[in-house]
Each structure stands twice: as structure tokens, then as C-alpha cells.
Design an enzyme around this catalytic site. Structure first.
Site, short mmCIF file in Angstrom:
data_model
loop_
_atom_site.label_atom_id
_atom_site.label_comp_id
_atom_site.label_asym_id
_atom_site.label_seq_id
_atom_site.Cartn_x
_atom_site.Cartn_y
_atom_site.Cartn_z
N TYR A 1 -10.12 37.08 12.27
CA TYR A 1 -9.12 36.01 12.36
C TYR A 1 -7.79 36.66 12.65
O TYR A 1 -7.30 37.45 11.85
CB TYR A 1 -9.08 35.25 11.04
CG TYR A 1 -8.14 34.06 11.05
CD1 TYR A 1 -8.59 32.80 11.40
CD2 TYR A 1 -6.80 34.21 10.69
CE1 TYR A 1 -7.74 31.70 11.41
CE2 TYR A 1 -5.94 33.12 10.70
CZ TYR A 1 -6.42 31.87 11.05
OH TYR A 1 -5.58 30.80 11.06
N GLY B 1 0.64 30.69 5.49
CA GLY B 1 -0.79 30.83 5.25
C GLY B 1 -1.56 29.92 6.18
O GLY B 1 -0.97 29.13 6.91
N LYS B 2 -2.88 30.05 6.15
CA LYS B 2 -3.72 29.25 7.04
C LYS B 2 -3.47 27.76 6.85
O LYS B 2 -3.61 26.97 7.76
CB LYS B 2 -5.20 29.51 6.76
CG LYS B 2 -5.71 30.79 7.40
CD LYS B 2 -7.22 30.83 7.36
CE LYS B 2 -7.71 32.26 7.44
NZ LYS B 2 -9.16 32.38 7.36
N ARG B 3 -3.12 27.38 5.62
CA ARG B 3 -2.99 25.96 5.32
C ARG B 3 -1.65 25.37 5.76
O ARG B 3 -1.42 24.18 5.63
CB ARG B 3 -3.22 25.71 3.83
CG ARG B 3 -4.63 25.23 3.57
CD ARG B 3 -4.88 24.96 2.10
NE ARG B 3 -5.71 26.02 1.55
CZ ARG B 3 -5.36 26.80 0.55
NH1 ARG B 3 -4.20 26.66 -0.03
NH2 ARG B 3 -6.18 27.74 0.12
N ASP B 4 -0.78 26.20 6.28
CA ASP B 4 0.54 25.69 6.66
C ASP B 4 0.58 25.18 8.09
O ASP B 4 1.65 25.02 8.67
CB ASP B 4 1.61 26.76 6.46
CG ASP B 4 1.68 27.20 5.02
OD1 ASP B 4 1.82 26.32 4.17
OD2 ASP B 4 1.56 28.41 4.74
#
Ligand code: GLU
Length: 480
Positions: A12, A243-246
């Protein structure tokens, strides 16, 4: 002069990974140095099939070729840490011989017990306080630990400035794990030395471990490379790391959406660096010329996807305007609506030529050009509820379109000039406002929320299709 990018192949590639590659690349190119790619794959648990190839492809896509590393080789081969075990063992042995490393058979439970003891006594846990008295001889399967030399240390970080740390943050760190592979802490010191790296540029998260690294440089008598800590990339809001969730996608996903390599490079280079001017759009060559370490900011850089998309739109126009539509067209493979396959390059180029200045990402082509390739579904509400047309009855609308068809039918040589002239005549003859007349025809042709200027759209669609589409809309209105 040598710099390096040392990613771990986790499969990733996030925004921060790529930025950590850009700065050393720019610096190496600016100073006619060497840019090294080193794959830090000693964490077997995190190994992901194909991850190295993804890193290579991403760098190639961005136009950042490396001078030493996988594929190209180089004097310090191999460039995969997993293939360098013997080298780390030899360096580990040097430390043992100097009395600066020891084999440590202590098992995980015992180490946890030490930790718990410290917690109970509310004293900081430092492994060196539990250093085994009679360590066995080092052999594969037993971790190798550094014997720390805790003392006040000072150093200079090219971004963070003058730094200092006390003995309390220096410990007996693990150098080689039970599986025989080195830790990051040890491997990168060995590799940077063997590969002759002058600038260690990496995320600021390694700053707190630097005192331990300094102890290792010292033990080996190594010259300390220039240390460059890159600021965190912050989430769009708040004060936390991105982060990935942002909402930030991986670089691979942005590429699939049609973010151009030039825009990605431009955006990320400017995320935490500027040249002191107001300029925002930089080519790779300009970045190489302007880049400077002292202008990397030492506070977090805020990630802003809207800005990335804006910049991409700028780059789409820049390429079309400076290199020609052909050059932009060459980038659009895979971004057209499915039905576009039946059309030739020339037609698609003409579509691109009139729509490119509205694109933010190339994938917008899929949503924005459908009606150039397929008759759009008729949605009468779009006509009757349009803000310029809703005061007209369906009969008036139909009449307006029929008058338009008759005028357009009479054009012999269908081109933008004759179309523009016909539209002007229609305005005069019908007494309608441009917004009314043009919206009615535009919607009849496309049933899309927006389309390029009417004479351009009709020129590309051609006379037959344009007239047939307007007649379809008339029929639908009549039969409604
Ligand atoms: N492999 C480390 C990472 O991906 C690299 C740190 C460094 O550049 O030394 O975070």
C-alpha cells in the site's frame, strides 16, 4: 553525493511514502548525485506479494528513475535487505568483537516481566538495566543486542535544527532478531554506510530513535550522514497524522482515477516545502532546480485533496495547451466511457479537445462524455424544470426546438463558424435570450448537467446526430 528512498514493501503506497521518495530524488538530481532505491523487506510478517513491483512501477510512473537498486543493480548489490543477511551478521560480529553487542536468549515472557516490574515501581523501563550477566555465544536463533553507551548526545537535523537527548532514551536495542534478520534500527545503519549514503531523509517518526542510531554510528566509527526529518502529513482536519480513514487514497488509486504523474509529483513536493514564492505549478525540472532542504517546513503539512484535484486540472490544461491535445489524449487510455470503444481515435481526440478544460481527473471523461458516444436517455424534466426554461410550456419548448432544427438543417457546411452564425440568427429570429435557446438545444442534445459550448458540441456530434437528437426531444415533448 548519494540519497536514498528505503520503502518497506507493504503493498500500500500512501501519500507520505511517495513524498519520502520525492525529496531525496530531487536533491540527488539537483546535485548530480546518485539516487538509491533500497527495499526494506526484513519484516517477514508484513511481506506482501507484488509490493516491490508496485513501488517500482509507482516511481517509474512519476518519472523518478533510480541509479542504484532493484532491476538496475549497483556497486552495493543486493538492494533487498532480505538478501543481505550475511552482511548484517558480519557487522554484528564486529560489534561482538568490540564488546559492544551480546547474544540475548531472554524469552518474551521474561522481558514482559521486566516491563511489569518497572511499571509497578513507576520507573522507566530500560532493557539495559536487565542486561544478562553471562550471555551465551551468539548463534542463529538467538537475538543480538547492542550494548548501549548512554550519555548526553547532541546532533543537527537539517529540518528540525539542533537536537539533544539524554541517556534515558538510549537502550540496548535489538540488532538481529531470532529469525536471523536485522531490525530496521540496525539494517539501515549498515546499509547507509555500505551504500555510501550522504543524506538520510525519512519521516519524523524516526527522530526519537536517533540517539540510539548515533550510538551505533559512534561504535562503528562511522561518519554521521546528514539527517533530514520530514514533517508529518496531517489529516485534512484536526491535529493528527493522515491515516487511511481520512479520505486519502493510495497513490495507486489516485492514478486509477486519472491523477496525472506530473500533478502528483507537483502536489506532494509542495506538501511541506515551498520555494518562498507564490508559484504553485512546477514541472519536475523546475522542482529539481528550486528544491532546497532549508525550505522544508518543520511542522506538519496538511493534506488537501481538493488542492490535488485542482492542481491536476491545471496540469491537464497545461499539457493540452503546451504539448497539444495529442499528448493529453495519449494519457486517456482506459478513462473513456465503455461505448467509446466503437469510435476512432480522431473522434475521441475531438471530444477531448472541447472538454479537457473542464476535467479535474481523467476519470471525469467517463461521466462527462457519455452523450458523445451513445444517445442519452431522454429526461424531459431536465428540460421542463431547467431554471431558464421552466417558464416555457412544453408546446413552446417543442416549437423552439423545431424552429432550431429547421435553421440547422439548412446549414450545408457544418462547422463551428456556420453553426455560430446559425445560432445567432436563431437568437434574433426567436427573440429568446441566449440562456433559453442554448439551454434548450444543449439539453436536447446531451441531457447532461453540462457540456461544452453549443457550436463546439454540435460540430463534434455532426449534423445527422445533432438533428436526430433534437427531433427525438421534440417527439418526446409532443407525446408527453
Ligand atoms: N523502511 C522505512 C519505512 O518505510 C524507511 C525509513 C528510512 O527511510 O530509513 O518507513
Amino acid at each position: 553525493m548519494k540519497t536514498r528512498f528505503a520503502p518497506s514493501p507493504t503493498g500500500y503506497i500512501h501519500i507520505g511514502n511517495v513524498r519520502s521518495a520525492i525529496y531525496p530524488y530531487l536533491l540527488a538530481r539537483q546535485q548530480n548525485g546518485t539516487f538509491i532505491l533500497r527495499i526494506e523487506d526484513t519484516d517477514q510478517a508484513r511481506y506482501v506479494e507484488g509490493a516491490t513491483e508496485l513501488i517500482e512501477e509507482t516511481l517509474e510512473w512519476l518519472g523518478m528513475n533510480w541509479d542504484e537498486g532493484p532491476i538496475v543493480g549497483g556497486p552495493a548489490s543486493p538492494y533487498f535487505q532480505s538478501e543481505r543477511a550475511e552482511i548484517y551478521h558480519a557487522w554484528g560480529q564486529k560489534l561482538i568483537d568490540m564488546g559492544r553487542a551480546y547474544a540475548d536468549p531472554t524469552n518474551a515472557e521474561t522481558i514482559q516481566k521486566y516491563r511489569d516490574e518497572c511499571n509497578a515501581k513507576k520507573i522507566p523501563y530500560l532493557y539495559r538495566n536487565f542486561r544478562p550477566e553471562n550471555p551465551p555465544e551468539w548463534k542463529p536463533g538467538i537475538p543480538l543486542r547492542f550494548k548501549a553507551d548512554p550519555k548526553p548526545r547532541t546532533w543537527h537535523d537539517e529540518v528540525m535544527g539542533d537536537m539533544s537527548a539524554g541517556p534515558e532514551v538510549q537502550d540496548d536495542i535489538v540488532l538481529i532478531k531470532a529469525d536471523g534478520l536485522p531490525t530496521y534500527n540496525f539494517a539501515h545503519i549498515v546499509d547507509d554506510a555500505e551504500m555510501g549514503v550522504d543524506y538520510v531523509m525519512r519521516g519524523v517518526e524516526y527522530l526519537s530513535s536517533t540517539p540510539n542510531y548515533l550510538a551505533l554510528y559512534e561504535a562503528f566509527g562511522l561518519k554521521i550522514p546528514k539527517l533530514v526529518s520530514l514533517p508529518h502529513i496531517l489529516a485534512p482536519t484536526g491535529n493528527k497524522k493522515l491515516g487511511k480513514r481520512d479520505g486519502a487514497k493510495s497513490v495507486t488509486e489516485y492514478r486509477k482515477d486519472g491523477i496525472l504523474a506530473e500533478a502528483m509529483l507537483n502536489y506532494l513536493a509542495c506538501l511541506g516545502w515551498n520555494d518562498g514564492t507564490e508559484q504553485e505549478i512546477y514541472t519536475k525540472d523546475e522542482l529539481i532546480e528550486r528544491f532546497s532542504l532549508p525550505r522544508i517546513q518543520n511542522s506538519g503539512a496538511r493534506y488537501d485533496e481538493t488542492k490535488l484535484f485542482w492542481m491536476n486540472g491545471q496540469w491537464i490544461r497545461k499539457i493540452a495547451d503546451e504539448q497539444g491535445i495529442e499528448a493529453l489524449y495519449a494519457r486517456t487510455d482506459g478513462f473513456w466511457p465503455e461505448n467509446a470503444d466503437a469510435y476512432d481515435d480522431n473522434y475521441k481526440k475531438r471530444v477531448l479537445g472541447i472538454i479537457y478544460d473542464r476535467l479535474k481527473v481523467l476519470a471525469d471523461l467517463r461521466d462527462m462524455t457519455g452523450y458523445f458516444f451513445t444517445d442519452p436517455e431522454i429526461d424531459l424534466k431536465m428540460l421542463t424544470e431547467n431554471k431558464f426554461l421552466k417558464k416555457l410550456s412544453e408546446e413552446e419548448l417543442s416549437e423552439l426546438l423545431q424552429v432550431s432544427v429547421r435553421k440547422l438543417e439548412a446549414i450545408n457546411d457544418w462547422n463551428t463558424d456556420t453553426l455560430q452564425a446559425a445560432l445567432n440568427e436563431l437568437l434574433e429570429e426567436t427573440g429568446k435570450k441566449p440562456a433559453e435557446l442554448f439551454s434548450a438545444i444543449r439539453l436536447a442534445l446531451s441531457f447532461a448537467p453540462f457540456s461544452p459550448a453549443l457550436h463546439l458540441t454540435m460540430e463534434v456530434l455532426g449534423k445527422d446526430t445533432s438533428l436526430a437528437r433534437i427531433n427525438r426531444a421534440v417527439n418526446a415533448l409532443e407525446n408527453d
